[in-house]
Design an enzyme around this catalytic site. Structure first.
Site, PDB file in Angstrom:
ATOM      1  N   ASP A 705      -3.824 -10.121  -5.387  1.00 36.16           N
ATOM      2  CA  ASP A 705      -3.757  -8.831  -6.086  1.00 36.16           C
ATOM      3  C   ASP A 705      -3.654  -9.104  -7.574  1.00 36.16           C
ATOM      4  OD1 ASP A 705      -3.783  -6.155  -6.498  1.00 36.16           O
ATOM      5  OD2 ASP A 705      -1.812  -5.730  -5.658  1.00 36.16           O
ATOM      6  N   GLU A 743     -13.188 -15.229 -16.145  1.00 34.43           N
ATOM      7  CA  GLU A 743     -13.418 -15.009 -14.722  1.00 34.43           C
ATOM      8  C   GLU A 743     -12.144 -15.277 -13.936  1.00 34.43           C
ATOM      9  OE1 GLU A 743     -16.936 -16.184 -12.705  1.00 34.43           O
ATOM     10  OE2 GLU A 743     -17.939 -16.711 -14.553  1.00 34.43           O
ATOM     11  N   ASP A 775      -7.052  -7.611  -2.743  1.00 35.58           N
ATOM     12  CA  ASP A 775      -6.709  -6.267  -3.211  1.00 35.58           C
ATOM     13  C   ASP A 775      -7.149  -6.123  -4.663  1.00 35.58           C
ATOM     14  OD1 ASP A 775      -5.721  -3.729  -3.267  1.00 35.58           O
ATOM     15  OD2 ASP A 775      -3.736  -4.242  -2.535  1.00 35.58           O
ATOM     16  N   HIS A 909       1.120  -8.515  -4.690  1.00 36.18           N
ATOM     17  CA  HIS A 909       1.381  -7.413  -5.619  1.00 36.18           C
ATOM     18  C   HIS A 909       2.778  -7.539  -6.235  1.00 36.18           C
ATOM     19  CE1 HIS A 909       1.811  -3.367  -7.243  1.00 36.18           C
ATOM     20  NE2 HIS A 909       2.921  -3.236  -6.529  1.00 36.18           N
TER      21      HIS A 909
END
Length: 934
Positions: A705, A743, A775, A909
């Protein structure tokens, strides 16, 4: 270096130099005119003058000779070219020139292109064959009137042969990947079928001679010819879409540029007929027009009704109801995704916010105002438009004047609002807000001028909720009364929207003009319900339950792997001494019940609650023998929390637990709160709480994430978490700081390599299957992930000899507008239970994907999670892929139940958020094998 007419590798470089020598084309000037001006004047040559020597032949580099020969062998393939004479016979000599690197592929591409146009290839074309002259395309400045204007019959469908030459869209076969396991259940979704009566939409290419740079001027000129093109159209300045076909393939119109009176020729040429299923972008524009017709106001991306707001006066808020609409071609055809939405607006103006800050902090109010206002979105109710505040001009006042764009006269802001909106501004000394619109430059246009819109704070209303508001439980509860809509209420709202379109003549005509028709009811489909999962503790097993909530069973059972708490320190202020004592005593009672042995901690009583005091005592007390640090803070302060976490995660790596004093202040809830804190602390020490059965062996599950750090110039932090054991209960973590324009995959490769080495150290072998849950990916990045990131990640496997694992990458999307409903009766719907899967009809046409409802909600409508398998190298069955995703939603140790996304995604996350919000540095590698970020 080649010179004197020599071309390098295929002519590159020299051709660029030649192009740079050409004069710059002026606006409105064609290329032919520019070339004519650049050409030297031709002077008549005397017959006595000696003839000029022939130009030296250009020597081509590698590939140039073959390319020139193949181009000579190809006839003109420009569309619409007229054949004045029969084409010359093609050369019969074979290509005996040695072919260098890449020229074989070039020859093959030219042959395929010739075959696609129905022409013989250079090698197979007979030398005596002649082609019939191309049929001339009529072009006239006088265009017959539009068929609809004369009451003529609609234009017949175009010939299929002609359309096959025009078609440029390639239709791929739809992706069907459905499972069979589970109980079949009747479902409904917030999708409505869209029927299209027309055979297609006609796409035209529009050119202006001379070239018109202004997009608005191009649209205005085309609007002058509605008698020819009809009233219904969609034009973006270059491409024109019409629901009917014009009488001619190429239509020539004439207009006059109003600025200088120059005549402009408009050429409209038919390029393709687009199938209705591929016109979703066009139909979405039509629906935006319908929203405006229904007198709805656009706030942000969606439309809301400002005429029927719900007031929340105790918090100075109001809620606008609205709709989210999107037409897409799904697996089941063209569907309208329609959902009820709400926008929370504040009834206080920016001036109110400024004045309240000035009262609280008169000495340093400007800095506080800048932090509160800059970057926020405000609404001006006099025109119902939203603006982003980019700057505050403290030296500008409403008494200042500006030049009116319509009359050109100088007028003050006070007089402007009184004259145009009949609004009297009360405070003439308030500063002005500045909005700088971000305009995209159209192809062929000059760099747009940087405009500045001045706004009066007194007329600007704040939108959205602040962090303080979100942390106010009572406020959020009062708002939820208006925003948490039940499934039945959503269905009623959708029916009301469809009815409002059908009963509004102008809105209904918008659909009819494009041949569209909406069904009156939502789509009904069959889904499946997966089996309940079995939760494994150290000495017992139990089912997760129909609501997938097993918190009570977890706290009454011994955890899977317990880490005894023997050397730990508790920091607290003198004011919180009683609460700290009660908390420590409760820890001693609840931990043994969960299989965790605990000893008396070292207590540190602090004299004050300053951040420096906490950090200084941490430095003095923490040493390598300390297992855990517990800090009881009197209040919630971001700077203090960040300082504590930065010390414990970077400076002196040790697991830490920060507790707000209020959390452990209620004696009635102290036991349950302490149990949850004890479980969290066990995870941070490297323990394992529970597990689910995972049949796959040698499996690694990865979660990724991204958190965007606004305070560091939009720098992104990628959180990477990977499982390191067979039961997927232990995790390895890394973070990567991604600078702008860098990137993300570069950091992911490094993290994956470290995870594979750690997995090998623990299991003495590498994983055979790797499932990546990614995610933070939008629809526009799906191809980037599938075509670029997957290949880059696969290069990590080359670092290990003879290692080729099966890799699958699944994009996880939770911010979606799709809702699933469980059809409990003919006219009664409810939320689907946890484990509900939908993998057909409303899924993507071109992707392998499915929707999964993994959690239970007691209020409002449950939101499914969208899983898109962008790379399926593991060859797992759809049933197994869906079941694995559902199992992983049970494995988030911060909640004894299921969560919306797989546990590794939620872990990633939490890690990225902690680093981006508080630490701003890479955590110590000594903590990488524990869930220190929970």
């Amino acid at each position: 270096m080649a010179s004197g007419g020599f071309y390098g590798r295929g002519g590159r470089g020299r051709s660029i130099l030649d192009a740079l020598k050409q004069p710059v084309r002026k606006p409105g000037q064609q290329e032919e005119q520019a070339q004519a001006q650049a050409a030297p004047p031709v002077t008549p040559q005397s017959s006595d003058a000696p003839p000029k020597p022939p130009a030296a032949p250009i020597k081509f580099g590698r590939g140039g000779g073959l390319l020139a020969m193949m181009q000579k062998a190809q006839p003109s393939s420009q569309p619409g070219a007229l054949a004045e004479t029969a084409p010359k016979p093609a050369p019969t000599m074979p290509f005996t020139m040695p072919i260098g690197r890449g020229l074989g592929g070039m020859k093959e591409l030219l042959q395929k292109a010739a075959q696609g146009r129905g022409m013989p290839t250079p090698s197979s074309r007979p030398s005596t064959a002649t082609q019939p002259p191309a049929e001339p395309v009529p072009s006239s400045a006088t265009v017959p009137p539009h068929p609809s204007a004369a009451g003529a019959a609609p234009c017949p469908a175009p010939p299929s042969e002609e359309m096959s030459r025009l078609a440029v869209y390639e239709r791929k076969e739809a992706v069907h990947r459905t499972g069979t396991e589970g109980k079949v259940m009747p479902f409904s979704a917030n999708h409505i079928r869209v029927k299209c009566k027309n055979s297609g939409v006609f796409q035209y290419d529009v050119k202006f001679d001379p070239v018109i740079d202004s997009k608005g001027m191009r649209i205005g000129m085309l609007n002058e010819h509605k008698a020819v093109i009809g009233q219904t159209k969609a034009f973006d300045g270059r491409l024109l879409f019409l629901p009917i076909r014009l009488p001619q393939n190429e239509t020539v119109l004439h207009s006059q540029r109003k600025t200088d009176g120059i005549n402009v020729t408009i050429t409209i040429r038919l390029t393709t007929v687009v199938d209705p299923s591929q016109c979703a972008h066009l139909y979405n524009i039509v629906f935006r027009r319908i929203m405006s017709i229904l007198d709805m106001c656009q706030v942000g991306r969606y439309y809301y009704n400002p005429h029927t707001p719900s007031q929340v006066p105790q918090h100075k808020l109001e809620v606008w109801p609205g709709y989210i609409s999107s037409i897409k071609e799904q697996e089941g055809g063209l569907l309208l995704n329609l959902d009820a939405s709400h926008r929370v607006l504040r009834t206080e103006t920016v001036l109110d916010v400024m004045q309240s800050i000035a009262v609280r902090n008169p000495n340093n109010c400007q800095d506080d105002i800048v932090r509160k206002v800059i970057g926020s979105v405000v609404l001006t109710r006099y025109n119902n438009k939203t603006y982003r505040v980019d700057e505050i001009k403290w030296d500008m006042k409403p008494l200042d004047t500006f030049k009116s764009g319509t009359t050109g006269e100088e007028i003050s802001f006070l007089d402007y609002y009184k004259k145009n909106y009949n609004i009297s501004i009360r405070d003439a000394e308030q500063p002005l807000l500045i909005n700088r619109p971000r305009k995209k430059r159209e192809p062929g246009e000059r760099e747009p001028k940087i405009e500045m819109i001045c706004l009066v704070p007194e007329l600007c209303y704040m939108t959205g909720l602040t962090d303080e508001m979100r942390s106010d439980f009572r406020l959020m509860k009062d708002i939820a009364v208006h925003t948490r809509v039940t499934p039945m209420q959503r269905i009623i709202a959708m029916r009301k929207f469809i009815k409002s379109i059908n009963t509004n003549d102008e809105a209904r005509k918008q659909l009819e003009n494009w041949g569209l028709e909406l069904e009156t009811e939502t789509i009904r489909i069959e889904g499946r319900l997966l089996k309940e999962e079995k939760i494994k503790m150290r000495q017992k097993e139990f089912m997760a339950g129909p609501e997938a909530d097993f918190g009570r069973d977890v706290t009454r059972s011994e955890v899977l792997v317990a880490v005894d708490l023997r050397n730990w320190i508790v920091f607290y202020t003198k004011k919180d001494t009683p609460r700290a004592t009660e908390y420590i005593q409760m820890m001693k009672r609840v931990c043994p019940q969960m299989g965790i042995q605990i000893q008396e901690p070292i207590r540190r009583d602090l004299k004050d609650d300053r951040t420096e005091t906490f950090v200084r005592n941490l430095r003095e007390s923490v040493n390598p023998r300390v297992q855990m640090v517990v800090v009881i803070c009197p209040t919630s302060r971001d700077d203090r929390y960040s300082a504590i976490k930065k010390f414990c995660c970077v400076e002196c790596p040790v697991p830490s637990q920060v507790i707000i004093s209020k959390t452990i202040g209620n004696p009635n809830k102290l036991r349950s709160v302490t149990q949850k804190i004890a479980l969290q602390m066990n995870c941070k020490l490297g323990g394992e709480l529970w597990a689910v059965e995972i049949p796959l062996k040698d499996l690694m599950i990865v979660g990724i994430d991204v958190y965007h750090d606004a305070t560091k110039g939009k720098r992104s932090i990628a959180g990477f978490v990977a499982s390191t054991n067979r039961t997927c209960t232990r995790w390895f973590s890394r973070v990567h700081f991604q600078l702008p324009h860098e990137e993300l995959v570069n950091g992911l490769k490094t993290s994956l390599l470290s995870a594979l080495r750690t997995y090998h150290e623990i299991n003495h072998k590498l994983p055979e299957k790797i499932i990546v849950y990614r995610d933070g990916v939008g629809d526009g990045q799906l191809k980037v992930v599938s075509e670029h990131e997957v290949k880059q990640l696969a290069t990590c496997f080359k670092h290990f000899p003879n290692y080729e694992p099966k890799l699958s990458v699944v994009v996880v999307q939770k911010r979606i507008n799709t809702r699933l409903f469980y059809q409990t009766g003919p006219d009664r719907i409810d939320n689907p239970p946890p484990g509900s899967v939908m993998d057909h009809t409303i899924t993507r046409r071109d992707w392998y994907d499915f929707f999964l409802v993994s959690q239970h909600v007691r209020q409002g409508t449950v939101s499914p999670t969208h899983y898109i398998v962008v790379h399926d190298g593991s060859s797992m069955k759809p049933d197994h892929m869906q079941r694995l995703a559902y199992k992983m939603t049970h494995m988030y140790y911060n909640w004894p139940g299921t969560v919306r996304v797989p546990a590794p995604c939620q872990y990633a996350h939490k890690l990225a958020y902690l680093v981006g919000q508080s630490i701003h540095k890479e955590p110590s590698e000594l903590l990488s094998d524990r869930l220190f970020f929970l």
